[in-house]
Design a protein around this motif. Structure first.
Motif, PDB file in Angstrom:
ATOM      1  N   MET A   1       1.195  -1.546   0.618  1.00 40.97           N
ATOM      2  CA  MET A   1       0.003  -0.115  -0.087  1.00 40.97           C
ATOM      3  C   MET A   1       1.093   1.157  -0.003  1.00 40.97           C
ATOM      4  SD  MET A   1      -3.243  -0.242   0.207  1.00 40.97           S
ATOM      5  CE  MET A   1      -4.410  -1.759  -0.027  1.00 40.97           C
ATOM      6  N   ARG A   4       2.185   3.227   3.262  1.00 37.53           N
ATOM      7  CA  ARG A   4       2.438   2.000   4.554  1.00 37.53           C
ATOM      8  C   ARG A   4       3.137   2.670   5.506  1.00 37.53           C
ATOM      9  NH1 ARG A   4      -0.300  -0.839   5.988  1.00 37.53           N
ATOM     10  NH2 ARG A   4      -0.824  -2.564   4.617  1.00 37.53           N
ATOM     11  N   HIS A   7       0.544   5.219   7.641  1.00 35.85           N
ATOM     12  CA  HIS A   7       0.889   4.048   8.875  1.00 35.85           C
ATOM     13  C   HIS A   7       2.439   3.800  10.191  1.00 35.85           C
ATOM     14  CE1 HIS A   7      -2.348   2.814   5.070  1.00 35.85           C
ATOM     15  NE2 HIS A   7      -2.125   3.625   6.054  1.00 35.85           N
ATOM     16  N   TRP A 567      -4.579  -1.774  13.294  1.00 34.41           N
ATOM     17  CA  TRP A 567      -3.331  -2.344  12.980  1.00 34.41           C
ATOM     18  C   TRP A 567      -3.539  -3.725  13.340  1.00 34.41           C
ATOM     19  CZ3 TRP A 567       0.534  -5.026  14.791  1.00 34.41           C
ATOM     20  CH2 TRP A 567       1.672  -5.600  13.209  1.00 34.41           C
ATOM     21  N   ARG A 587      -8.953  -7.612   9.037  1.00 30.36           N
ATOM     22  CA  ARG A 587      -8.444  -6.914   8.313  1.00 30.36           C
ATOM     23  C   ARG A 587      -7.371  -6.484   8.672  1.00 30.36           C
ATOM     24  NH1 ARG A 587     -13.834  -2.909   7.288  1.00 30.36           N
ATOM     25  NH2 ARG A 587     -14.734  -4.440   5.404  1.00 30.36           N
ATOM     26  N   PHE A 589      -5.611  -3.661   8.551  1.00 31.70           N
ATOM     27  CA  PHE A 589      -5.236  -1.983   8.699  1.00 31.70           C
ATOM     28  C   PHE A 589      -6.471  -1.793   8.057  1.00 31.70           C
ATOM     29  CE2 PHE A 589      -4.535   2.302   7.353  1.00 31.70           C
ATOM     30  CZ  PHE A 589      -3.387   2.619   8.231  1.00 31.70           C
ATOM     31  N   GLU A 590      -7.305  -0.679   9.489  1.00 26.02           N
ATOM     32  CA  GLU A 590      -8.502   0.017   9.408  1.00 26.02           C
ATOM     33  C   GLU A 590      -7.583   1.606   9.557  1.00 26.02           C
ATOM     34  OE1 GLU A 590     -12.016  -1.773  10.233  1.00 26.02           O
ATOM     35  OE2 GLU A 590     -11.215  -2.969  11.033  1.00 26.02           O
ATOM     36  N   GLU A 612      -9.585   4.066   4.838  1.00 29.76           N
ATOM     37  CA  GLU A 612      -8.860   3.496   4.113  1.00 29.76           C
ATOM     38  C   GLU A 612      -8.931   2.192   5.035  1.00 29.76           C
ATOM     39  OE1 GLU A 612      -5.334   2.683   2.398  1.00 29.76           O
ATOM     40  OE2 GLU A 612      -4.823   4.877   3.462  1.00 29.76           O
ATOM     41  N   ASP A 614      -7.315  -2.125   4.052  1.00 30.98           N
ATOM     42  CA  ASP A 614      -7.164  -3.055   3.973  1.00 30.98           C
ATOM     43  C   ASP A 614      -7.273  -4.727   4.214  1.00 30.98           C
ATOM     44  OD1 ASP A 614      -4.999  -1.749   2.558  1.00 30.98           O
ATOM     45  OD2 ASP A 614      -3.060  -2.400   4.472  1.00 30.98           O
ATOM     46  N   ALA A 616      -8.651  -8.811   4.179  1.00 29.67           N
ATOM     47  CA  ALA A 616      -8.262 -10.005   3.918  1.00 29.67           C
ATOM     48  C   ALA A 616      -9.340 -10.972   3.676  1.00 29.67           C
ATOM     49  CB  ALA A 616      -8.067 -10.135   5.940  1.00 29.67           C
ATOM     50  N   LEU A 631     -12.124   0.197  -0.523  1.00 26.52           N
ATOM     51  CA  LEU A 631     -10.818   0.569  -0.178  1.00 26.52           C
ATOM     52  C   LEU A 631     -10.612   1.247   0.618  1.00 26.52           C
ATOM     53  CD1 LEU A 631      -8.858  -1.461  -2.329  1.00 26.52           C
ATOM     54  CD2 LEU A 631      -9.608  -1.969   0.314  1.00 26.52           C
ATOM     55  N   ARG A 632     -11.520   2.969   0.261  1.00 23.10           N
ATOM     56  CA  ARG A 632     -11.450   4.305   0.452  1.00 23.10           C
ATOM     57  C   ARG A 632     -12.341   4.577   0.064  1.00 23.10           C
ATOM     58  NH1 ARG A 632      -6.734   2.554  -1.821  1.00 23.10           N
ATOM     59  NH2 ARG A 632      -4.958   3.048  -1.205  1.00 23.10           N
TER      60      ARG A 632
END
Length: 698
Positions: A1, A4, A7, A567, A587, A589-590, A612, A614, A616, A631-632
């Motif tokens: 991503m 990242r 983040h 995360w 997930r 990451f959120e 946003e 990620d 899974a 995703l966003r």
């Protein structure tokens, strides 16, 4: 991503900020606030008055709680498991939790007028005389006044193919009559969604089958709730909770092969129709006993659901075909719980015992479409009819005491015994004895900095539906029943660091680690097929950061920025491939960022949000599935706080090019050895949404 590095930078900044030293921001609730005590023995770390949130023009107590800086509201009720167990929500009302499973504390706060709120206390859960709580807890102190009403109407319009959503809302009335405090609420939860977009099926020989997929979901859940509280004698308090309602759900999906293809035209349709009715009756009584306090809790609930899922395939030159799965289920629960609390040797003690009796009776029938009679005809379906009973008993002893002026410990120990009985094709009876408990520490090394540590041994609960067979026609999935399921157990460690930065805001960083035994997951079964089963071990760890930054110190009076970052990483051994992978659908990451600006000297506010995630994947024996929404996401809103005495909020959501996405790989047998049968990739447009929220009082 691409984000990242951002983040990681955000986490580093958050950790640095939380560990800084700054003066605590706390407000004095005023002399009137002292008229009502908290009802708990907790150490109050911060105190807020309703006036601190005047710029938001709150209508009810929940409006205030949602604006607490650096505080994440736990909206879950008790309905997530069987029995009551110990307290788990991070919200209290006058130092007490609600003895209900269908109504959460946040639900009840939305029905309390802001005029009834005296103050809000932020308390370390381990310092309370309510076992089971840890971390930061918001205790809302309210006084009962005259009759006051609240209402909320939330219609929604979708630019896609979903119908308008007109009936989301609630009207409630609180007051006092004849010495009885009451809250009565009529609520409906309305949900409407629509999706449309292409679906590509790629066969093993490389043939691409292009289709158009369209779906709509409609959901309504009207219910009536009543909460009654009164004293039957000095120091003897009674609370009653009554609720009941219906649920109506309808889902339609159609997938049609596009015209510009060499393949034969076809149309496949899916429909799910589900009707439900339910009720819950509960209450508690608290009275002094032998120098301590006894609280007795009882609850009876029942749920009836009739769900029919049907599919029909129309292919040129071939007879109609399809399937139908009908599931009629009755679920019930009876709970009795006793909590005896007392003080001894400078410590708070509690001995609790609970008995919970749960039942599920299911009739699941499978049908195949007969093109001659044009009707669905029943076929054999093993394991679809049966019942499950559980008798569960729990006993726990807790003790909480201060070690120093700023360090408190809470110890809980005990266990549970459960007996599971199954009727039907796989009838049998089993019993389990499991220890459980926790150690919680609350430490305030300096004003404005709170650290909470919890180490817990927890025992999960089984979904009764996993014992019996079921079918998902749309996803072409069939679960066999499994009579060998075991409740999940885990060792869990959680460290919460909360920092108050005064006029700048507040932040909370939570680190967690879980070591899990008997994780529930889809596993292969003997003779072929798949079912929910247990894995011997798995692990999960991560963090959550929740922070509020007030923008007034940098010149934007009335401005506020809220950040929520999560995360995690997880690991289990895949029961098919015998290799390590993540948990299904968890997930990694959120992130969510909310901006709000209440314009000083006016009744206007505006703002927006950005999210946003990620995704899974999830896995079955013969399938690998990656399914997720946008995703966003981005949204903007405008709010006017005095529209004929109401607050009006208009929100435009899904501003980005949002789609829901499915990538599915289907194997011709177990995915570790069998070749790929086909892959499916589907992208469906959601459309933008406009939501109008009108709230007011009467």
């Amino acid at each position: 991503m691409t984000s990242r590095f951002a983040h990681c930078g955000l986490l580093a900044l958050a950790t640095a900020l939380v560990c800084q030293s700054a003066p605590a921001f706390a407000q004095d609730g005023g002399e009137a606030a002292e008229e009502i005590q908290s009802g708990s023995a907790g150490e109050v770390r911060e105190t807020y008055a309703p006036e601190d949130f005047a710029r938001f023009a709150p209508r009810n107590a929940l409006d205030i709680i949602e604006q607490l800086p650096g505080f994440n509201v736990d909206r879950g009720g008790g309905g997530g498991g069987r029995g009551f167990g110990q307290a788990s929500e991070n919200l209290l009302i006058n130092g007490e939790r609600i003895s209900s499973k269908s109504t959460s504390t946040s639900d009840q706060l939305a029905r309390i007028s802001v005029d009834q709120v005296v103050r809000i206390e932020i308390v370390d859960g381990a310092t309370l005389d309510i076992p089971g709580l840890s971390g930061r807890v918001a205790n809302i102190i309210v006084r009962q006044g005259g009759a006051a009403g609240q209402f909320r109407w939330r219609p929604e319009w979708n630019f896609g193919n979903a119908p308008a959503q007109w009936f989301e809302g609630e009207v409630s009335l609180t007051g006092q009559l004849g010495g009885v405090d009451y809250t009565i609420a009529l609520e409906n939860r309305d949900f409407a969604r629509g999706r449309i977009g292409p679906s590509f099926i790629t066969l093993a020989d490389g043939t691409i089958d292009e289709r158009l997929n369209t779906s709509t979901n409609l959901f309504n859940r009207p219910n009536l709730n009543a909460f009654l509280s009164f004293d039957v004698a000095p120091d003897v308090a009674v609370n009653l909770n009554l609720s009941g309602g219906i649920e109506i759900f309808d889902a339609d999906e159609a997938e049609e092969r596009v015209a510009n293809t060499t393949l034969e035209p076809f149309l496949e349709t899916f429909n799910t129709d589900s009707d439900e009715w339910y009720y819950e009756l509960g209450g508690d009584i608290t009275f002094p006993l032998f120098g301590g306090e006894m609280k007795l809790i009882a609850l009876e609930s029942f749920d009836y659901r009739d769900r029919t899922s049907s599919s029909l395939l129309d292919t040129a030159g071939l007879p109609l075909s399809g399937s139908q799965f009908v599931r009629v289920a009755e679920e019930g629960e009876r709970i009795g719980r006793a909590e005896y609390s007392w003080s001894l040797l400078g410590a708070d003690w509690q001995l609790s015992g609970e008995a919970a009796f749960n039942r599920l009776d299911q009739v699941g029938e499978l049908f195949a479409f007969d093109p001659v009679s044009a009707e669905y005809v029943e076929v054999d379906f093993d394991g679809g009819v049966g019942g499950v009973r559980e008798d569960r008993y729990e006993a726990l002893l807790s003790i909480g005491f201060p070690i120093t002026d700023n360090l408190t410990v809470q110890l809980i120990g005990g266990g549970e015994y459960s007996q599971l009985s199954q009727t039907g094709d796989n009838s049998r009876t089993r019993s389990f004895q499991r220890p459980k408990g926790s150690l919680a520490l609350a430490w305030t090394p300096t004003d404005g900095l709170d650290l909470n540590l919890e180490i817990a041994r927890r025992v999960g609960q089984l979904d009764f539906g996993d014992f019996l067979a079921s079918v998902d026609l749309s996803e072409e999935q069939e679960n066999a029943g499994n009579a060998e399921l075991r409740p999940q157990q885990s060792w869990e460690i959680e460290l919460e660091i909360a920092k108050n930065f005064g006029e700048w805001g507040s932040a909370t960083l939570t680190l967690f680690d879980q070591e899990i035994e008997d994780l529930l997951i889809i596993v292969p079964v003997a003779g072929g097929g798949e079912a929910r089963g247990n894995l011997e071990s798995a692990s999960r760890r991560g963090f959550r950061f929740v922070g509020t930054l007030q923008l007034a110190p940098i010149g934007l009076e009335g401005g506020q920025l809220d950040v929520d970052v999560q995360w995690e990483e997880s690991e289990l051994i895949d029961p098919v491939t015998n290799t390590a992978r993540r948990f299904d659908r968890f997930r990694p990451f959120e992130m969510r960022v909310d901006f709000r600006h209440d314009i000083p000297g006016t009744d206007w506010a505006y703002g927006g949000s950005f999210e946003e995630v990620d995704p899974a994947p999830s896995f079955r024996v013969t399938q690998e599935i990656l399914e997720f929404g946008p995703l966003r996401q981005a949204a903007i809103f405008v709010e006017y706080k005095d529209l004929f005495g109401m607050t009006a909020n208009v929100r435009l959501a899904d501003l980005l090019d949002n789609e829901d996405f499915l990538r599915r790989t289907v194997f011709d047998g177990p995915r570790n050895t069998a070749p790929i049968l086909f892959t499916e990739e589907r992208r469906r447009d959601l459309g933008q949404r406009i939501t109008l929220t009108l709230t007011g009082s009467f």
